[in-house]
Design a protein around this motif. Structure first.
Motif, PDB file in Angstrom:
ATOM      1  N   LEU A 115      -7.653  -2.678  -1.140  1.00 37.75           N
ATOM      2  CA  LEU A 115      -6.964  -1.655  -0.356  1.00 37.75           C
ATOM      3  C   LEU A 115      -5.727  -1.134  -1.079  1.00 37.75           C
ATOM      4  O   LEU A 115      -5.443   0.074  -1.057  1.00 37.75           O
ATOM      5  N   VAL A 116      -4.987  -2.032  -1.730  1.00 43.36           N
ATOM      6  CA  VAL A 116      -3.801  -1.604  -2.483  1.00 43.36           C
ATOM      7  C   VAL A 116      -4.201  -0.679  -3.625  1.00 43.36           C
ATOM      8  O   VAL A 116      -3.579   0.363  -3.867  1.00 43.36           O
ATOM      9  N   MET A 117      -5.259  -1.039  -4.351  1.00 45.62           N
ATOM     10  CA  MET A 117      -5.700  -0.197  -5.465  1.00 45.62           C
ATOM     11  C   MET A 117      -6.300   1.116  -4.974  1.00 45.62           C
ATOM     12  O   MET A 117      -6.168   2.155  -5.642  1.00 45.62           O
ATOM     13  N   ALA A 118      -6.961   1.097  -3.814  1.00 46.96           N
ATOM     14  CA  ALA A 118      -7.452   2.352  -3.252  1.00 46.96           C
ATOM     15  C   ALA A 118      -6.287   3.270  -2.892  1.00 46.96           C
ATOM     16  O   ALA A 118      -6.345   4.489  -3.126  1.00 46.96           O
ATOM     17  N   ALA A 119      -5.206   2.677  -2.347  1.00 46.88           N
ATOM     18  CA  ALA A 119      -4.015   3.473  -2.027  1.00 46.88           C
ATOM     19  C   ALA A 119      -3.384   4.026  -3.294  1.00 46.88           C
ATOM     20  O   ALA A 119      -2.940   5.184  -3.333  1.00 46.88           O
ATOM     21  N   GLY A 120      -3.319   3.208  -4.355  1.00 46.43           N
ATOM     22  CA  GLY A 120      -2.771   3.690  -5.611  1.00 46.43           C
ATOM     23  C   GLY A 120      -3.613   4.804  -6.198  1.00 46.43           C
ATOM     24  O   GLY A 120      -3.086   5.828  -6.663  1.00 46.43           O
ATOM     25  N   GLY A 121      -4.952   4.623  -6.203  1.00 49.30           N
ATOM     26  CA  GLY A 121      -5.830   5.675  -6.697  1.00 49.30           C
ATOM     27  C   GLY A 121      -5.715   6.945  -5.874  1.00 49.30           C
ATOM     28  O   GLY A 121      -5.747   8.063  -6.412  1.00 49.30           O
ATOM     29  N   MET A 180       0.832  -1.206   0.000  1.00 45.40           N
ATOM     30  CA  MET A 180       0.000   0.000   0.000  1.00 45.40           C
ATOM     31  C   MET A 180       0.867   1.257   0.000  1.00 45.40           C
ATOM     32  O   MET A 180       0.590   2.218  -0.736  1.00 45.40           O
ATOM     33  N   ALA A 181       1.930   1.251   0.805  1.00 46.48           N
ATOM     34  CA  ALA A 181       2.808   2.420   0.864  1.00 46.48           C
ATOM     35  C   ALA A 181       3.531   2.633  -0.461  1.00 46.48           C
ATOM     36  O   ALA A 181       3.616   3.761  -0.973  1.00 46.48           O
ATOM     37  N   GLY A 182       4.062   1.548  -1.039  1.00 47.21           N
ATOM     38  CA  GLY A 182       4.791   1.677  -2.292  1.00 47.21           C
ATOM     39  C   GLY A 182       3.912   2.130  -3.439  1.00 47.21           C
ATOM     40  O   GLY A 182       4.286   3.029  -4.212  1.00 47.21           O
ATOM     41  N   ILE A 183       2.729   1.532  -3.590  1.00 50.08           N
ATOM     42  CA  ILE A 183       1.820   1.918  -4.667  1.00 50.08           C
ATOM     43  C   ILE A 183       1.341   3.360  -4.484  1.00 50.08           C
ATOM     44  O   ILE A 183       1.176   4.106  -5.461  1.00 50.08           O
ATOM     45  N   PHE A 184       1.134   3.772  -3.243  1.00 46.40           N
ATOM     46  CA  PHE A 184       0.712   5.150  -2.975  1.00 46.40           C
ATOM     47  C   PHE A 184       1.765   6.148  -3.448  1.00 46.40           C
ATOM     48  O   PHE A 184       1.446   7.146  -4.112  1.00 46.40           O
ATOM     49  N   VAL A 185       3.032   5.867  -3.148  1.00 45.58           N
ATOM     50  CA  VAL A 185       4.107   6.787  -3.544  1.00 45.58           C
ATOM     51  C   VAL A 185       4.222   6.864  -5.068  1.00 45.58           C
ATOM     52  O   VAL A 185       4.318   7.958  -5.646  1.00 45.58           O
ATOM     53  N   PHE A 186       4.202   5.714  -5.736  1.00 47.75           N
ATOM     54  CA  PHE A 186       4.305   5.735  -7.195  1.00 47.75           C
ATOM     55  C   PHE A 186       3.060   6.370  -7.818  1.00 47.75           C
ATOM     56  O   PHE A 186       3.146   6.986  -8.887  1.00 47.75           O
ATOM     57  N   GLY A 187       1.920   6.234  -7.156  1.00 48.16           N
ATOM     58  CA  GLY A 187       0.725   6.905  -7.643  1.00 48.16           C
ATOM     59  C   GLY A 187       0.875   8.417  -7.621  1.00 48.16           C
ATOM     60  O   GLY A 187       0.454   9.113  -8.560  1.00 48.16           O
ATOM     61  N   ALA A 218     -11.554   5.034  -9.351  1.00 46.87           N
ATOM     62  CA  ALA A 218     -10.932   4.343 -10.481  1.00 46.87           C
ATOM     63  C   ALA A 218     -10.071   3.172 -10.009  1.00 46.87           C
ATOM     64  O   ALA A 218     -10.051   2.104 -10.633  1.00 46.87           O
ATOM     65  N   GLY A 219      -9.363   3.372  -8.894  1.00 44.66           N
ATOM     66  CA  GLY A 219      -8.550   2.287  -8.364  1.00 44.66           C
ATOM     67  C   GLY A 219      -9.381   1.101  -7.924  1.00 44.66           C
ATOM     68  O   GLY A 219      -9.055  -0.057  -8.208  1.00 44.66           O
ATOM     69  N   LEU A 220     -10.479   1.372  -7.237  1.00 42.42           N
ATOM     70  CA  LEU A 220     -11.351   0.290  -6.773  1.00 42.42           C
ATOM     71  C   LEU A 220     -11.997  -0.445  -7.945  1.00 42.42           C
ATOM     72  O   LEU A 220     -12.200  -1.666  -7.889  1.00 42.42           O
ATOM     73  N   ILE A 221     -12.321   0.266  -9.012  1.00 44.03           N
ATOM     74  CA  ILE A 221     -12.922  -0.365 -10.181  1.00 44.03           C
ATOM     75  C   ILE A 221     -11.957  -1.343 -10.840  1.00 44.03           C
ATOM     76  O   ILE A 221     -12.380  -2.335 -11.451  1.00 44.03           O
ATOM     77  N   THR A 222     -10.650  -1.125 -10.694  1.00 45.30           N
ATOM     78  CA  THR A 222      -9.650  -2.008 -11.297  1.00 45.30           C
ATOM     79  C   THR A 222      -9.499  -3.318 -10.535  1.00 45.30           C
ATOM     80  O   THR A 222      -8.960  -4.294 -11.070  1.00 45.30           O
ATOM     81  N   THR A 223      -9.989  -3.389  -9.312  1.00 42.89           N
ATOM     82  CA  THR A 223      -9.753  -4.541  -8.444  1.00 42.89           C
ATOM     83  C   THR A 223     -10.196  -5.877  -9.037  1.00 42.89           C
ATOM     84  O   THR A 223      -9.479  -6.881  -8.872  1.00 42.89           O
ATOM     85  N   PRO A 224     -11.342  -6.010  -9.715  1.00 45.86           N
ATOM     86  CA  PRO A 224     -11.726  -7.320 -10.255  1.00 45.86           C
ATOM     87  C   PRO A 224     -10.693  -7.946 -11.197  1.00 45.86           C
ATOM     88  O   PRO A 224     -10.612  -9.178 -11.285  1.00 45.86           O
ATOM     89  N   ALA A 225      -9.910  -7.128 -11.889  1.00 43.31           N
ATOM     90  CA  ALA A 225      -8.853  -7.691 -12.733  1.00 43.31           C
ATOM     91  C   ALA A 225      -7.809  -8.409 -11.882  1.00 43.31           C
ATOM     92  O   ALA A 225      -7.284  -9.463 -12.271  1.00 43.31           O
ATOM     93  N   LEU A 226      -7.511  -7.857 -10.708  1.00 47.02           N
ATOM     94  CA  LEU A 226      -6.574  -8.505  -9.788  1.00 47.02           C
ATOM     95  C   LEU A 226      -7.179  -9.781  -9.228  1.00 47.02           C
ATOM     96  O   LEU A 226      -6.477 -10.777  -9.025  1.00 47.02           O
ATOM     97  N   TRP A 227      -8.488  -9.780  -8.978  1.00 44.20           N
ATOM     98  CA  TRP A 227      -9.140 -10.972  -8.440  1.00 44.20           C
ATOM     99  C   TRP A 227      -9.065 -12.132  -9.436  1.00 44.20           C
ATOM    100  O   TRP A 227      -8.910 -13.287  -9.025  1.00 44.20           O
ATOM    101  N   ILE A 228      -9.182 -11.836 -10.723  1.00 42.67           N
ATOM    102  CA  ILE A 228      -9.088 -12.899 -11.740  1.00 42.67           C
ATOM    103  C   ILE A 228      -7.726 -13.587 -11.652  1.00 42.67           C
ATOM    104  O   ILE A 228      -7.618 -14.821 -11.631  1.00 42.67           O
TER     105      ILE A 228
END
Length: 566
Positions: free
Chosen positions: A436-442, A333-340, A466-476
């Motif tokens: 949560l990771v995608m929410a942090a990135g968004g 979460m911290a890493g994705i947030f910073v790169f976001g 937008a980050g939360l909407i991407t989550t189903p791709a990770l679930w697949i």
């Protein structure tokens, strides 16, 4: 035969005993420290016979695909000059891609675009490789078993370094061949390939030290990831500052900054490669020194003893799962947030990068939709973060297999905990944790974009969505790993290969103008392109349903098979 005669050892026995004693009392001798090295290299090569070709192919395809796309995007010298001017005047673009030292050759453009990303991939590869064949083996007890035979103390680390350095050399050489085949100068191609080789050597050396610091492979990988993150951050800060004073010198503290300053096809400064290689060799020597000074199974960093009794949060199988998975989740979460934040802060300068280049606009549109340019770029940024976060989802699922093969799962399952409860205590993290990771990135993208575009809270809200909407791709992708774990546990690690293929399609497909049927093979293509695009629930519902079915199939398979089965 008298008793006196019988008690006297034969001369041959005495001689053999003397030789054995000498071998045992000199375990640190250089002749014996690498005993069994060749056998361990063969064993490691056999274990990595699938993973390493995938890494090599992905890196070569990234370089070749990028060179092909850049040739189409900037066919004229005037287009390249505009690009160079944009990079030189925009600190955000330099932070993301690095400085562009020459615009007169396709090779220099390719080096500018791929050295940072390719170097990061190679760093991840060597960190995983060295930990897998050293600290992870030591943690499981297999290394102690090998050490009881004719295997020297340094042989496992030497084998791991040999594999890592050999693969990096192969990647560098093949990359140079690819660039020569594309018509670029041989000198620049060799310098470019040598950059990828040298950065791999540098991080192989630092990881040789990292595996000596902790008692677990997971912690060693965490240290390696921290080193990579700090090195990349130093490169980002230094490149953003530029060469006009200020903090530009910070980039010289990072191996990523070193390989950029080799200037392939723009001077070929070979001496910088010498610095990079020397740093790796020195770090590896420190790793050997530390290894010979510590006990087998121990680490330099002291392990903190846990409390005498478990608190309320650690009672039960779900508390155990949280304890094991939570640190990794927080790190991601911290890493994705910073790169976001970095990617969002470039939104204001995206028009400078394009310079009315319709080809680039078309590619960004394929990534992020046909809406306005800024919205399309930000949707693309979230999609890229989702591709990275998919690695976390697979990693969280594969923790199940790690607990099983290490023998830690059996004591838990022998008690009152059921199989589904134990598996669910881990799978809740790729399910909820991915969101949560995608929410942090968004959130990071929203913070960066809001800081440069205005309407701060508006952008934050839109990008978190937008980050939360991407989550189903990770679930697949995570569900594929669950299915492999339950049905074919021996091939569970193949989930990384599935991840690599799907991300490869999503990342390079739009660059090379691949057909829509090819792009449709990856779940990232079916995510609604927001912000700015039309939102539809249908693809999200279908992807969630497919992920649920795959996960259910995997769990049913796990209930029916033997625990710790091959």
């Amino acid at each position: 035969m008298s008793a006196e005669t019988a008690s006297e050892p034969k001369k041959s026995d005495k001689k053999a005993s003397t030789k054995t004693s000498k071998f045992a009392t000199e375990p640190g001798a250089q002749a014996d420290s690498d005993s069994g090295l060749r056998t361990l290299i063969k064993l490691a090569s056999h274990r990595d016979r699938i993973m390493l070709p995938v890494w090599i192919y992905a890196l070569l395809a990234t370089v070749g695909g990028t060179a092909y796309s850049l040739k189409k995007l900037y066919p004229a010298q005037s287009d390249r000059d505009k690009l160079g001017a944009s990079i030189g005047t925009n600190p955000s673009l330099r932070a993301l891609y690095g400085p562009l030292y020459d615009t007169h050759s396709l090779g220099a453009l390719t080096a500018w675009r791929t050295l940072g990303f390719g170097g990061l991939l190679i760093g991840i590869m060597v960190v995983l490789l060295i930990t897998r064949h050293t600290r992870a083996e030591e943690e499981s007890g297999r290394l102690e078993l090998l050490g009881s035979g004719a295997v020297g103390r340094n042989a496992p680390l030497s084998a791991a370094l040999s594999i890592a350095v050999g693969v990096c050399f192969g990647i560098g050489l093949l990359t140079a061949v690819v660039m020569v085949a594309l018509g670029q100068g041989a000198g620049g191609a060799l310098a470019f390939g040598a950059c990828l080789f040298a950065v791999g050597v540098a991080f192989a050396g630092t990881q040789a030290v990292a595996v000596q610091l902790t008692e677990t492979g997971r912690a060693a990988n965490g240290i390696g990831a921290l080193v990579l993150g700090v090195a990349y951050l130093l490169r980002t800060v230094g490149d953003a500052a530029g060469n006009s004073g200020g903090a530009g010198w910070v980039a010289w503290l990072s191996p990523f900054g070193w390989i950029e300053r080799v200037h392939p096809w723009a001077g070929n400064r070979w001496w910088v490669l010498g610095v990079t290689l020397a740093a790796g060799v020195v770090a590896a020597a420190v790793g050997y020194r530390v290894q010979n000074a510590r006990d087998l199974g121990s680490g330099l960093l002291p392990q903190r003893p846990g409390p005498a009794s478990a608190g309320p949060g650690l009672r039960g199988v779900f508390g155990l799962g949280r304890c094991l998975q939570q640190p990794t989740l927080l790190g991601w979460m911290a890493g994705i947030f910073v790169f976001g934040i970095v990617m969002g802060s470039i939104a204001k300068g995206i028009d400078q990068l394009l310079n009315d280049n319709q080809q680039v606009e078309k590619i960004i549109g394929r990534y992020g939709g046909v809406q306005g340019l800024t919205d399309s770029y930000l949707a693309t940024a979230v999609s890229f973060l989702g591709m990275a976060a998919a690695f976390y989802a697979v990693q969280a699922v594969l923790r199940l297999r790690g607990e099983e093969t290490s023998g830690r799962a059996e004591p838990v399952l022998s008690g009152s905990a059921g199989r589904l409860a134990w598996a669910g205590s881990h799978l809740v993290f790729p399910a909820v944790g991915s969101a949560l990771v995608m929410a942090a990135g968004g959130l990071g993208v929203g913070v960066g974009a809001g800081a440069v575009l205005g309407d701060f809270w508006g952008w934050v809200g839109r990008m978190v969505r937008a980050g939360l909407i991407t989550t189903p791709a990770l679930w697949i992708i995570a569900a594929v790993a669950v299915a492999l774990f339950g049905l074919m546990p021996k091939w569970t690690a193949g989930a990384y290969g599935v991840f690599g293929v799907l991300v490869f399609i999503a990342y390079l497909g739009p660059l090379v103008n691949a057909g829509q049927w090819f792009l449709d093979l990856t779940p990232f293509t079916h995510i609604p392109k927001v912000p700015g695009g039309v939102f539809h629930w249908t693809p999200l519902v279908w992807m969630t349903a497919v992920a649920a079915v795959l996960s259910a199939v995997g769990l049913v398979g796990f209930r029916r098979r033997d625990v710790s089965s091959a």
